[in-house]
Design an enzyme around this catalytic site. Structure first.
Site, PDB file in Angstrom:
ATOM      1  N   GLU A 145      35.903  57.093  47.224  1.00  0.00           N
ATOM      2  CA  GLU A 145      34.502  57.835  47.530  1.00  0.00           C
ATOM      3  C   GLU A 145      33.624  57.339  48.192  1.00  0.00           C
ATOM      4  OE1 GLU A 145      36.401  58.438  44.820  1.00  0.00           O
ATOM      5  OE2 GLU A 145      37.479  60.146  45.415  1.00  0.00           O
ATOM      6  N   SER A 156      30.233  45.417  36.529  1.00  0.00           N
ATOM      7  CA  SER A 156      30.167  46.672  36.206  1.00  0.00           C
ATOM      8  C   SER A 156      29.872  46.600  34.609  1.00  0.00           C
ATOM      9  CB  SER A 156      31.364  47.354  36.142  1.00  0.00           C
ATOM     10  OG  SER A 156      31.815  47.053  37.562  1.00  0.00           O
ATOM     11  N   GLN A 162      34.657  38.161  36.882  1.00  0.00           N
ATOM     12  CA  GLN A 162      33.487  38.833  37.495  1.00  0.00           C
ATOM     13  C   GLN A 162      32.788  40.042  36.332  1.00  0.00           C
ATOM     14  OE1 GLN A 162      34.237  40.839  41.211  1.00  0.00           O
ATOM     15  NE2 GLN A 162      32.653  42.180  41.067  1.00  0.00           N
ATOM     16  N   GLY A 163      31.720  39.758  36.125  1.00  0.00           N
ATOM     17  CA  GLY A 163      30.964  40.526  35.026  1.00  0.00           C
ATOM     18  C   GLY A 163      29.828  41.294  35.705  1.00  0.00           C
ATOM     19  N   GLU A 199      36.769  39.141  48.697  1.00  0.00           N
ATOM     20  CA  GLU A 199      38.068  39.358  48.870  1.00  0.00           C
ATOM     21  C   GLU A 199      38.516  40.204  49.882  1.00  0.00           C
ATOM     22  OE1 GLU A 199      39.106  42.554  45.641  1.00  0.00           O
ATOM     23  OE2 GLU A 199      37.073  42.554  45.052  1.00  0.00           O
ATOM     24  N   SER A 205      35.067  52.580  44.906  1.00  0.00           N
ATOM     25  CA  SER A 205      36.059  53.626  44.952  1.00  0.00           C
ATOM     26  C   SER A 205      36.269  54.190  46.413  1.00  0.00           C
ATOM     27  CB  SER A 205      35.656  54.933  44.083  1.00  0.00           C
ATOM     28  OG  SER A 205      34.400  55.460  44.488  1.00  0.00           O
TER      29      SER A 205
END
Ligand SMILES: Cc1cc2nc3c(=O)[nH]c(=O)nc-3n(C[C@H](O)[C@H](O)[C@H](O)COP(=O)(O)OP(=O)(O)OC[C@H]3O[C@@H](n4cnc5c(N)ncnc54)[C@H](O)[C@@H]3O)c2cc1C
Lengths: 397, 315
Positions: A370, A125, A122-123, A240, A368
């Site tokens: 957060e 980020s 998976q590209g 997922e 994340s």
């Protein structure tokens, strides 16, 4: 539990007794051994029809009910089989995005190859786009029937071993940042692609940096329309959740004995303080399993709400951190001595320092902790969103 | 279940419509009139046969509005009478609301509303009996939690109606322990849910620095952590409440988990309310007091977590 499920359970158990890799943990301490094990295990699962129980029924190995999938995962966890890390993105992310957005032709082209063992990564980020994914800058310019792509992707799990990549690119800088994104399927062998592995702090589960230098991607390999990339990416991101966490929390429960053994081995079996911490952890693990279960049941019933998945992910990631830190604490000095890691060993290998470090993967990746908390507070509980305006202090970079 | 969990939840929410600490006598009549005391009793004994999940729904509702009264203790007596068999007359009276009470701790300590009861349940090693109050002495023990009225009971050598002995008594004691854990855990989760909702409301209304407090991410994240802990504890609760094989330790550990979440939320509620949360006029303290009391009733966290740890050592 119904009879049909019981008989499936027996069938899976019998199959595992013959086919589950034995003693693989001891052997899987090199990358080569890891790759070999992952490929051969996936191939035997695909052959037996256990590799993709979550796929739709028109594909071989698919069409299992949720209850059946649970049975299969529980038995796999119980038999301590290797997790399918190498093909994880292929069978979940790539497949579910193709099922939802791929044309008939695209599905026929790519899905069978996944069953043959083709690896996807998976590209999404980039150096400048992590939590703020929509800020990504990798540029795709349309020239006739190809897109010419330039940019850099970061943290692509298994990127250095992959054949194909789910690529999110910018085709326009007009309007809101989400609107200018487009979703492409990249052949990593195409000219201009360089993948460089990056080592995670404990050494396992490497991810890669992918450089794209005038890479040509056929327009036929676009999912959805130009500018629809954000919507397509959502189905990749949600693929997922749910079952993965059901499986992972079941595996965590199945691995509690490792801490029990550790307590005994270190002579702490009558230490009430340690037993309490262990008991408290066990309840937390139970609660995590229960919430993953409930989430999936709601999802199947069509009652999933925005933010429910974030609760499951946050519950899992925090509990995993506690699990591994209890192991680390009881492991004491022994856990500080370097031991070879088990590639593909999962989250609870009993190599406590390595496991503890690895638990950060779950609190950072896939949104994340957060970011999950923001989603829970703002989307599920309806608290006000972050204000858009801000000022950088004079003199700050 | 002939009545779904959602229907029961609806009915319970209507009966206790959100006003905190409703009048005790009125609440007791309502509880009896709605048939809540007979929920878990099998139909052939005149009950509704709805099981532990129904007990969960009821006690969540009672916990949410901080209802006073001996409902948990009464359910223990009813369970004991029902399990003993042949006590239909007493069972009928108890289900109709005649107060019969039991310890929420060890021996005959922490017995709710003993002064209003006709009978007190006594659980001892190898023998479980029901003692008429006439023969008993009791001392009121005022708790910080004003929604509960606890007594220490002195049975002297009073003998009561024997409900179980030997192995049957051991088995019943462990059923009673599990039921007490279910009821206390439900009370915790109801209270936690109400305290969290109240806190979110407050953060959205209260303004400081020209904006609602709810805009501060530091506070939103604490709320999100509370919500996550609560949802997971609720999921665990329902999984256990419908698991007929769950033993006293499993249930006790679940109760300890729920009590921990209640305590976290009650503490955070006060902190996030600021000064007003520290006053008697504001309900925050009611939740904190009930949370800390619930945490020690029915065996505290230290006890159950250690027991669960031992259990996990052999799993
Ligand atoms: C093990 C692993 C595997 C990964 N695999 C892949 C992959 O296969 N493909 C892929 O595309 N990406 C992958 N990622 C990347 C992952 O999605 C990002 O690391 C993640 O989204 C965080 O982005 P970042 O690293 O840039 O951190 P940043 O976004 O810079 O965050 C830094 C810190 O700031 C906090 N923060 C950021 N925004 C906010 C906010 N709004 N409010 C409060 N706090 C905030 C974060 O929580 C974090 O603590 C992977 C990452 C890891 C660790």
């Amino acid at each position: 539990m119904s009879e049909a499920l019981d008989s499936l359970r027996q069938e899976v158990r019998d199959w595992l007794a013959i086919h589950a890799p034995k003693d693989w943990r001891g052997q899987s301490t090199s990358e080569a051994a890891f790759l070999e094990l992952q490929r051969s295990w996936f191939a035997s699962l695909a052959k037996a029809g256990y590799a993709v129980p979550h796929w739709p029924e028109n594909w071989p190995g698919g069409g299992r009910s949720l209850a059946q999938q649970k049975v299969i995962y529980e038995e796999f966890a119980r038999a301590d089989t290797p997790r399918l890390l190498l093909s994880f993105m292929s069978t979940y992310h790539a497949a579910s995005t193709l099922f939802e957005w791929g044309s008939e032709e695209q599905q026929q082209r790519y899905i069978p190859r996944i069953l043959e063992g083709e690896i996807w990564c998976q590209g999404f980020s980039e150096p400048g786009a992590g939590s703020d994914l929509a800020a990504l800058r990798t540029r795709a310019e349309r020239k006739g029937d190809v897109y010419v792509v330039n940019g850099q992707k970061l943290w692509s799990t298994m990127g250095q071993f992959a054949d194909q990549c789910l690529l999110l690119v910018r085709t326009s800088s007009e309007g809101v940042k989400q609107a200018g994104l487009t979703y492409l399927l990249l052949d990593l062998k195409a000219p201009g692609v360089t993948a460089r592995p990056i080592h995670q702090i404990h050494g396992d589960e490497e991810f890669a940096e992918i450089f794209l230098d005038n890479v040509e991607i056929p327009v036929a390999d676009r999912l959805g329309e130009e500018g629809q990339g954000w919507a397509v990416a959502q189905s990749t991101l949600s693929s997922e959740r749910g079952l993965t966490l059901l499986e992972l929390s079941a595996r965590m429960r199945g691995a509690l004995w490792r801490i029990g053994d550790l307590i005994r081995a270190n002579g702490r079996g009558e230490d009430a303080g340690v037993l309490r911490d262990f008991g408290r952890l066990a309840s937390k693990v139970d609660a995590t399993c229960a919430v993953a279960d409930q989430f999936l049941a709601n999802r199947i019933a069509g009652e999933e709400r925005v933010g429910d998945a974030s609760i499951v992910k946050l519950a899992y990631s925090r509990t995993l951190r506690e699990f591994t830190s209890l192991g680390l604490r009881i492991g004491g000095l022994e856990a500080q001595y370097h031991a070879p890691i088990t590639f593909g060993g999962g989250m609870e290998t009993g190599n406590w320092m390595a496991d503890f470090m690895n638990s950060y993967a779950w609190t950072i990746a896939g949104g994340s902790d957060e970011v999950q908390r923001n989603i829970i507070a703002e989307r599920l509980l309806g608290m006000p969103r972050e204000p858009k305006n801000w000022v950088v202090k004079e003199g700050a970079a | 279940m002939s009545m779904t969990r959602a229907e029961l939840q609806d009915a319970a929410a209507k009966a206790f419509d959100g006003d905190l600490t409703p009048d005790a006598a009125h609440s007791w009549n309502l509880i009896a009139d709605m048939g809540w005391l007979m929920m878990a009793v099998p139909e052939d004994q005149g009950g509704l046969g709805l099981g532990r999940a129904a007990v969960g729904v009821i006690h969540q509702a009672l916990g949410r509005t901080l209802v006073a009264g001996p409902a948990i203790a009464q359910m223990l007596v009813i369970e004991a009478l029902s399990a003993a068999g042949g006590q239909d007359e007493l069972l009928g009276r108890a289900m109709a609301g005649e107060v019969m009470t039991a310890s929420l701790a060890d021996g005959l300590s922490a017995v709710p509303d003993a002064d209003r009861a006709s009978h007190v349940l006594q659980v001892e090693a190898g023998i479980i009996s029901l003692l008429p109050v006439g023969d008993l002495a009791f001392t009121a023990r005022t708790t910080w939690d004003g929604t509960r009225r606890l007594f220490d009971v002195d049975a002297g050598d009073a003998a009561g109606i024997v409900l179980a002995t030997g192995d049957a008594a051991t088995a019943l004691a462990s059923r009673l322990s599990a039921l007490r854990s279910v009821a206390l855990a439900a009370d915790c989760l109801g209270g936690a849910d109400a305290a969290l909702a109240m806190t979110i409301d407050y953060l959205e209304t209260r303004r400081q620095f020209d904006r609602p407090l709810a805009l501060f991410q530091a506070l939103k994240h604490r709320v999100a952590d509370m919500k996550t802990a609560l949802v997971a504890a609720e999921a665990l609760f329902w999984a256990r409440a419908s698991d007929t094989a769950a033993d006293a330790v499993t249930m006790g550990a679940m109760k300890a988990h729920a009590a921990g979440v209640y305590r976290l939320i009650a503490e955070e509620a006060i902190q996030l309310h600021g000064g007003i949360g520290l006053t008697m006029e504001h309900p925050c303290h009611l939740f904190l007091k009930r949370a800390t009391l619930n945490a020690v009733l029915g065996g505290d966290g230290d006890h159950w977590e250690e027991a669960r740890g031992r259990q996990a050592m052999t799993a």
